[in-house]
Design a protein around this motif. Structure first.
Motif, PDB file in Angstrom:
ATOM      1  N   CYS A  49      50.904  26.251 -22.763  1.00 46.32           N
ATOM      2  CA  CYS A  49      52.357  26.312 -22.941  1.00 46.32           C
ATOM      3  C   CYS A  49      52.731  27.604 -23.679  1.00 46.32           C
ATOM      4  O   CYS A  49      52.194  27.877 -24.756  1.00 46.32           O
ATOM      5  N   PRO A  50      53.646  28.400 -23.085  1.00 49.15           N
ATOM      6  CA  PRO A  50      54.071  29.640 -23.745  1.00 49.15           C
ATOM      7  C   PRO A  50      54.799  29.412 -25.078  1.00 49.15           C
ATOM      8  O   PRO A  50      54.904  30.328 -25.891  1.00 49.15           O
ATOM      9  N   CYS A  90      54.190  26.398 -27.338  1.00 46.61           N
ATOM     10  CA  CYS A  90      53.364  25.790 -28.395  1.00 46.61           C
ATOM     11  C   CYS A  90      51.853  25.948 -28.161  1.00 46.61           C
ATOM     12  O   CYS A  90      51.060  25.460 -28.953  1.00 46.61           O
ATOM     13  N   ALA A  91      51.458  26.562 -27.058  1.00 48.75           N
ATOM     14  CA  ALA A  91      50.045  26.810 -26.714  1.00 48.75           C
ATOM     15  C   ALA A  91      49.269  25.552 -26.347  1.00 48.75           C
ATOM     16  O   ALA A  91      48.052  25.597 -26.184  1.00 48.75           O
ATOM     17  N   HIS A  92      49.948  24.405 -26.149  1.00 48.71           N
ATOM     18  CA  HIS A  92      49.280  23.174 -25.716  1.00 48.71           C
ATOM     19  C   HIS A  92      48.850  23.332 -24.252  1.00 48.71           C
ATOM     20  O   HIS A  92      49.598  23.877 -23.440  1.00 48.71           O
ATOM     21  N   PRO A  93      47.633  22.867 -23.886  1.00 54.87           N
ATOM     22  CA  PRO A  93      47.221  23.003 -22.476  1.00 54.87           C
ATOM     23  C   PRO A  93      48.065  22.130 -21.535  1.00 54.87           C
ATOM     24  O   PRO A  93      48.362  20.972 -21.847  1.00 54.87           O
ATOM     25  N   GLY A 146      53.521  18.428 -22.400  1.00 51.96           N
ATOM     26  CA  GLY A 146      53.462  17.088 -22.994  1.00 51.96           C
ATOM     27  C   GLY A 146      53.581  17.096 -24.500  1.00 51.96           C
ATOM     28  O   GLY A 146      53.764  16.044 -25.121  1.00 51.96           O
ATOM     29  N   GLU A 147      53.508  18.257 -25.093  1.00 50.59           N
ATOM     30  CA  GLU A 147      53.573  18.371 -26.563  1.00 50.59           C
ATOM     31  C   GLU A 147      54.978  18.681 -27.055  1.00 50.59           C
ATOM     32  O   GLU A 147      55.535  17.979 -27.875  1.00 50.59           O
ATOM     33  N   CYS A 148      55.588  19.770 -26.508  1.00 56.06           N
ATOM     34  CA  CYS A 148      56.906  20.190 -27.020  1.00 56.06           C
ATOM     35  C   CYS A 148      58.043  19.931 -26.029  1.00 56.06           C
ATOM     36  O   CYS A 148      59.195  20.264 -26.300  1.00 56.06           O
TER      37      CYS A 148
END
Length: 198
Positions: free
Chosen positions: A69-70, A72-75, A94-96
Motif C-alpha cells: 500500500c502506497p 501504509c506499506a501494508h501488503p 485491508g489495513e488503512c
C-alpha cells in the motif's frame, strides 16, 4: 500360389484428423469438435442438445495484483478470474482502507471439461472424452472419428500391410493394435463402434 486374393491395405482417408467425435459435456451423446488442433479456430457442436462452444469460450484470465500500500506499506494481494482483461482493477488496502486503481498482471488459462474425463483420451481444446474409446486387453484403445476408425479397420483387417510413403496415422498406431494376435479383439471393438454411430 499368387497373392492376388490377399487383402491388401490401402489408405482410405487423409491422415490429418482435425475433427473428432467426443462425448457432449451437457447431454452425454456424440458431439463434434471441429478444427481441434487450434483453440482459435476450434468449435464444439452437439446436434442433440444444440450446445455450441468456441475455443475462445474456454479462455479465462486470472488477474493478479501484488503490491505494498502506497499509504501504509501494508501488503495487498488480489487474485480473481475474469472473462476479459481490464486495463485496471480497483483494490482496497485491508489495513488503512485506501483504494487504488491498479493495472493487474494477467495469466491465461483454459477452463475445459477435462475434470470429467479422468483416465480417458480427450480432445486437446475442450477436454471432452473421445466418443470412440474402450479397453482392449488392458490398453486404452481410441479413435478420433469415423474416418480414423475406418482407416484402422482397413489396416488391421488387411493381410498384407504395405504402407504408403509417410502414412503417419498407421505409423503412430500403438503396438497392441498392430499385433496380429490382437486382430480379432481390435476388429470386434471397431465393429461395435461403427454400429454405435450412424
Amino acid at each position: 500360389m499368387g497373392t492376388s486374393h490377399i487383402k491388401r491395405y490401402t489408405q482410405q482417408y487423409s491422415s490429418n484428423y482435425v475433427n473428432c467425435l467426443v462425448v457432449c459435456p451437457e447431454c452425454g451423446k456424440d458431439a463434434l469438435v471441429k478444427n481441434g488442433n487450434d483453440y482459435k479456430e476450434a468449435v464444439l457442436e452437439c446436434r442433440h442438445c444444440n450446445l455450441k462452444k468456441t475455443g475462445y469460450d474456454m479462455v479465462v484470465y486470472k488477474a493478479v495484483i501484488k503490491l505494498h500500500c502506497p499509504v501504509c506499506a501494508h501488503p495487498i494481494r488480489f487474485e480473481r478470474c475474469e472473462k476479459e482483461k481490464h486495463p485496471s482493477i480497483s483494490v482496497q488496502c485491508g489495513e488503512c482502507d485506501s483504494r487504488f486503481d491498479i493495472k493487474p498482471r494477467y495469466e491465461k488459462y483454459f477452463r475445459n471439461y477435462s475434470r470429467k474425463a479422468q483416465g480417458l483420451k480427450q480432445d486437446d481444446v475442450f477436454g471432452c472424452p473421445l466418443y470412440f474409446q474402450d479397453d482392449c486387453k488392458g490398453n486404452l484403445f481410441w479413435a478420433k472419428n469415423r474416418e480414423h476408425l475406418l482407416e484402422m479397420e482397413a489396416y488391421v483387417s488387411a493381410e498384407l500391410r504395405t504402407l504408403p510413403y509417410r502414412m503417419r496415422m498407421v505409423e503412430r498406431l500403438p503396438a497392441f493394435v498392430k499385433d496380429a494376435k490382437n486382430r480379432e479383439a481390435v476388429l470386434k471393438i471397431l465393429k461395435k463402434w461403427k454400429n454405435s454411430y450412424k
